[in-house]
Design a protein around this motif. Structure first.
Motif, short mmCIF file in Angstrom:
data_model
loop_
_atom_site.label_atom_id
_atom_site.label_comp_id
_atom_site.label_asym_id
_atom_site.label_seq_id
_atom_site.Cartn_x
_atom_site.Cartn_y
_atom_site.Cartn_z
N PRO A 100 -5.86 5.60 2.43
CA PRO A 100 -6.63 4.34 2.37
C PRO A 100 -6.99 3.92 0.95
O PRO A 100 -7.19 2.74 0.69
CB PRO A 100 -7.89 4.67 3.20
N GLY A 101 -7.10 4.90 0.04
CA GLY A 101 -7.40 4.57 -1.36
C GLY A 101 -6.17 4.41 -2.22
O GLY A 101 -6.26 4.25 -3.44
N ASN A 102 -4.99 4.51 -1.60
CA ASN A 102 -3.70 4.29 -2.26
C ASN A 102 -3.47 5.23 -3.45
O ASN A 102 -3.88 6.38 -3.39
CB ASN A 102 -3.57 2.81 -2.65
N VAL A 103 -2.82 4.75 -4.51
CA VAL A 103 -2.43 5.62 -5.62
C VAL A 103 -3.65 6.21 -6.31
O VAL A 103 -3.63 7.35 -6.77
CB VAL A 103 -1.55 4.86 -6.63
N ARG A 104 -4.73 5.44 -6.38
CA ARG A 104 -5.94 5.96 -7.02
C ARG A 104 -6.47 7.19 -6.27
O ARG A 104 -6.89 8.17 -6.88
CB ARG A 104 -7.02 4.88 -7.06
N GLU A 105 -6.42 7.15 -4.94
CA GLU A 105 -6.86 8.30 -4.16
C GLU A 105 -5.92 9.49 -4.35
O GLU A 105 -6.37 10.63 -4.47
CB GLU A 105 -6.94 7.94 -2.67
N LEU A 106 -4.61 9.22 -4.41
CA LEU A 106 -3.65 10.29 -4.65
C LEU A 106 -3.92 10.98 -5.98
O LEU A 106 -3.92 12.22 -6.07
CB LEU A 106 -2.22 9.73 -4.61
N LYS A 107 -4.16 10.20 -7.02
CA LYS A 107 -4.45 10.78 -8.33
C LYS A 107 -5.73 11.60 -8.29
O LYS A 107 -5.80 12.70 -8.86
CB LYS A 107 -4.56 9.67 -9.39
N ASN A 108 -6.74 11.10 -7.61
CA ASN A 108 -8.01 11.81 -7.51
C ASN A 108 -7.84 13.15 -6.80
O ASN A 108 -8.35 14.19 -7.26
CB ASN A 108 -9.03 10.94 -6.77
N ILE A 109 -7.08 13.15 -5.70
CA ILE A 109 -6.86 14.37 -4.94
C ILE A 109 -6.09 15.39 -5.77
O ILE A 109 -6.42 16.59 -5.81
CB ILE A 109 -6.10 14.06 -3.64
N LEU A 110 -5.05 14.93 -6.48
CA LEU A 110 -4.25 15.84 -7.30
C LEU A 110 -5.08 16.42 -8.45
O LEU A 110 -4.98 17.60 -8.78
CB LEU A 110 -3.02 15.11 -7.85
N GLU A 111 -5.91 15.59 -9.06
CA GLU A 111 -6.74 16.06 -10.17
C GLU A 111 -7.73 17.12 -9.69
O GLU A 111 -7.93 18.14 -10.35
CB GLU A 111 -7.48 14.88 -10.81
N PRO A 117 0.84 -1.21 0.00
CA PRO A 117 0.00 0.00 0.00
C PRO A 117 0.87 1.25 0.00
O PRO A 117 2.04 1.21 0.37
CB PRO A 117 -0.79 -0.12 1.31
N LEU A 118 0.28 2.35 -0.40
CA LEU A 118 1.04 3.59 -0.54
C LEU A 118 1.59 4.07 0.80
O LEU A 118 2.66 4.68 0.86
CB LEU A 118 0.15 4.67 -1.17
N ARG A 119 0.88 3.78 1.89
CA ARG A 119 1.35 4.23 3.21
C ARG A 119 2.66 3.55 3.61
O ARG A 119 3.36 4.01 4.51
CB ARG A 119 0.29 3.97 4.27
N GLU A 120 3.01 2.44 2.94
CA GLU A 120 4.26 1.73 3.23
C GLU A 120 5.38 2.13 2.27
O GLU A 120 6.49 1.60 2.39
CB GLU A 120 4.03 0.21 3.17
N ARG A 121 5.10 3.02 1.35
CA ARG A 121 6.13 3.49 0.41
C ARG A 121 6.00 5.00 0.22
O ARG A 121 5.94 5.51 -0.90
CB ARG A 121 6.03 2.75 -0.93
N THR A 122 5.96 5.70 1.34
CA THR A 122 5.80 7.15 1.30
C THR A 122 6.96 7.85 0.59
O THR A 122 6.81 8.97 0.13
CB THR A 122 5.64 7.73 2.72
N GLY A 123 8.10 7.17 0.52
CA GLY A 123 9.24 7.76 -0.19
C GLY A 123 8.99 7.94 -1.68
O GLY A 123 9.71 8.70 -2.35
N ASP A 124 7.96 7.24 -2.21
CA ASP A 124 7.63 7.36 -3.64
C ASP A 124 6.59 8.43 -3.92
O ASP A 124 6.28 8.70 -5.08
CB ASP A 124 7.12 6.02 -4.18
N ILE A 125 6.01 9.03 -2.87
CA ILE A 125 4.89 9.95 -3.07
C ILE A 125 5.30 11.18 -3.87
O ILE A 125 4.56 11.64 -4.74
CB ILE A 125 4.27 10.35 -1.71
N GLU A 126 6.50 11.71 -3.63
CA GLU A 126 6.93 12.89 -4.39
C GLU A 126 7.03 12.57 -5.88
O GLU A 126 6.50 13.30 -6.72
CB GLU A 126 8.26 13.42 -3.87
N GLU A 127 7.72 11.47 -6.21
CA GLU A 127 7.87 11.10 -7.62
C GLU A 127 6.51 10.78 -8.25
O GLU A 127 6.23 11.17 -9.39
CB GLU A 127 8.81 9.90 -7.74
N LEU A 128 5.66 10.08 -7.51
CA LEU A 128 4.33 9.77 -8.00
C LEU A 128 3.53 11.04 -8.27
O LEU A 128 2.86 11.18 -9.30
CB LEU A 128 3.58 8.91 -6.98
N SER A 129 3.61 12.00 -7.34
CA SER A 129 2.85 13.24 -7.48
C SER A 129 3.30 14.02 -8.71
O SER A 129 2.48 14.52 -9.48
CB SER A 129 3.00 14.10 -6.23
#
Length: 458
Positions: free
Chosen positions: A356-367, A315-327
């Motif tokens: 809780p929604g992982n990468v899909r939630e991150l994409k939704n929030i950014l959009e 899950p994304l909460r276990e790889r927070t180091g990737d959040i910047e690159e993902l964003s």
């Protein structure tokens, strides 16, 4: 409504032109006639012809000499060369210069119709192929796994191994972790990415139609089966079939799926014989399949057959180091032509959120943040869903106390704490202020300071 397709006739024989125009009068294309090479080139400069009938002897030039200039203006046109002086040299010369077909005058109109229909059909198939190539190119671009050198390092190695083989693959992980992206990466990094990639959400297929959708059916197999229907397995022949939510397949169909994986033979619903197919199956689920096997809801033999290669996505909460690159990647994908700024404070807040929604939630929030922005800077943290703090013996440590999370500025921590407190008391400002040990007016001031919506005043 005017037909969108055109047949251009370039011939100085006005009688022939009139006959062709009358013969094709009620077809799904427009027939245009001109009597010279210059008129034909002028027409193609302003219009597009799908099929061109080109006479060899024209008043101002030889038809063969006109092939290249016509194709320069209508690059996808199919040229049918027509001549009253047929010879092998003429035919070879015309075909070498780009002609699609060759007919001799005089000709039966039915012979001409077959040639014209065949040319239109070829042009249509070429457009379909071009669209498929464009789709494949876009899909391969979107199969990039962000974090291959970070939180997905081990997954990236397994993807390379899976791409090099035709063995079944099982991808597990929470909803929104990117299982479909990994499935596409396995396919498009394989030896032949041009082969079909077909995906099916087993949970979205109606139970009474899932067998027909996956395996196809013969005419008369059931009420309403008026024609032969190819299933998704046949459509994916030679390529990859991605079965998402594999745990939702009914038990009675799991045996049929196992038979295809074991023997490579498919029998349509209502069919009497099987046919060989070559399909690599990639399956995915967010379900605990081991538990489903224990509860007899999923076949044990199918589970082991699918698990030749197994990839579990964290899950994304276990790889927070990737959040910047993902964003950064998602922002560029959502708004490719815009230069957007994501402040460091926003990144800190995003890294502290449990997702809780992982990468899909991150994409939704950014959009949403991109759509709602008022300038070049986005503030996605303002759109994060407030979550109440966990309680009870099995509760996790509060967000601020987790040793795996980065140290946040006090301002950010105050904002997060207020958000959590509001959620815990259903946005009741009076009770929230009492729990925080501050006056209600102070709470409202801090809501304004942190750009939080006041909500209902209670």
């Amino acid at each position: 409504m005017k037909p969108s397709k055109s047949l251009l006739v370039i011939d100085d024989d006005k009688g022939f032109c009139a006959s062709v125009r009358d013969f094709f009068r009620d077809r799904e294309f427009t027939t245009v006639t001109v009597q010279s090479g210059r008129e034909g080139l002028d027409w193609c400069t302003a219009n597009r012809a799908e099929v061109i009938l080109l006479d060899q002897k024209l008043p101002d030039c030889e038809g063969a000499q006109l092939c290249a200039p016509l194709l320069a203006k209508c690059g996808e046109a199919k040229i049918i060369f027509i001549t009253a002086y047929p010879s092998l040299d003429h035919a070879v010369q015309a075909l070498r210069r780009g002609a699609h077909d060759y007919l001799s005058k005089p000709m039966e109109l039915m012979e001409l119709q077959l040639a014209v229909d065949r040319a239109f059909r070829t042009a249509q198939l070429e457009r379909v192929e071009q669209l498929q190539q464009l789709h494949t190119h876009r899909e391969s671009r979107h199969s990039i796994m962000i974090g291959e050198s970070g939180g997905l390092l081990g997954i990236a190695r397994l993807v390379e191994l899976a791409a090099a083989t035709r063995a079944p693959v099982l991808i597990t992980g929470e909803t929104g972790t990117g299982k479909n992206v990994v499935a596409k990466a396995i396919h498009y990094r394989g030896p032949d990415p041009s082969t079909p990639f077909v995906d099916a959400n087993c949970g979205a297929l109606p139970e009474n139609l899932i067998e027909s959708e996956l395996f196809g059916h013969e005419r008369g197999a059931f009420t309403g089966a008026h024609a032969v229907h190819k299933g998704l397995f046949e459509m994916a022949d030679g390529g990859t079939l991605f079965l998402d939510e594999i745990g939702e397949i009914p038990l009675h169909l799991q045996a049929k799926l196992l038979g295809i994986l074991d023997h490579g033979t498919l029998r349509r619903l209502g069919g009497e014989t099987g046919a060989r197919i070559d399909v690599r199956v990639v399956a995915a689920t967010n379900m605990d399949l081991e538990k489903a096997v224990e509860e007899k809801k999923f076949r044990e033999d199918l589970y082991y057959r699918l698990s030749v290669l197994r990839l579990h996505l964290p899950p994304l909460r276990e790889r927070t180091g990737d959040i910047e690159e993902l964003s950064r990647y998602l922002m560029k994908d959502i708004a490719p032509d815009q230069e957007l700024i994501l402040p460091d404070k926003e990144l800190h807040t995003l890294c502290a959120y449990p997702w809780p929604g992982n990468v899909r939630e991150l994409k939704n929030i950014l959009e949403r943040a991109i759509i709602l922005r008022t300038g070049g800077t986005i503030y996605p943290s303002r759109l994060l869903e407030p979550r109440a703090p966990a309680a009870g013996p099995g509760a996790t440590a509060p967000l601020a106390c987790s040793p795996s999370l980065p140290i946040l500025p006090l301002d950010d921590m105050e904002r997060l704490h207020i958000v959590k407190a509001l959620a815990a008391f259903d946005h009741n400002h009076t009770r929230t202020a009492e729990a925080l040990g501050i006056a209600r007016s102070t709470l409202l001031r801090k809501l304004d300071q942190h750009c939080l919506k006041p909500g209902d005043s209670k």
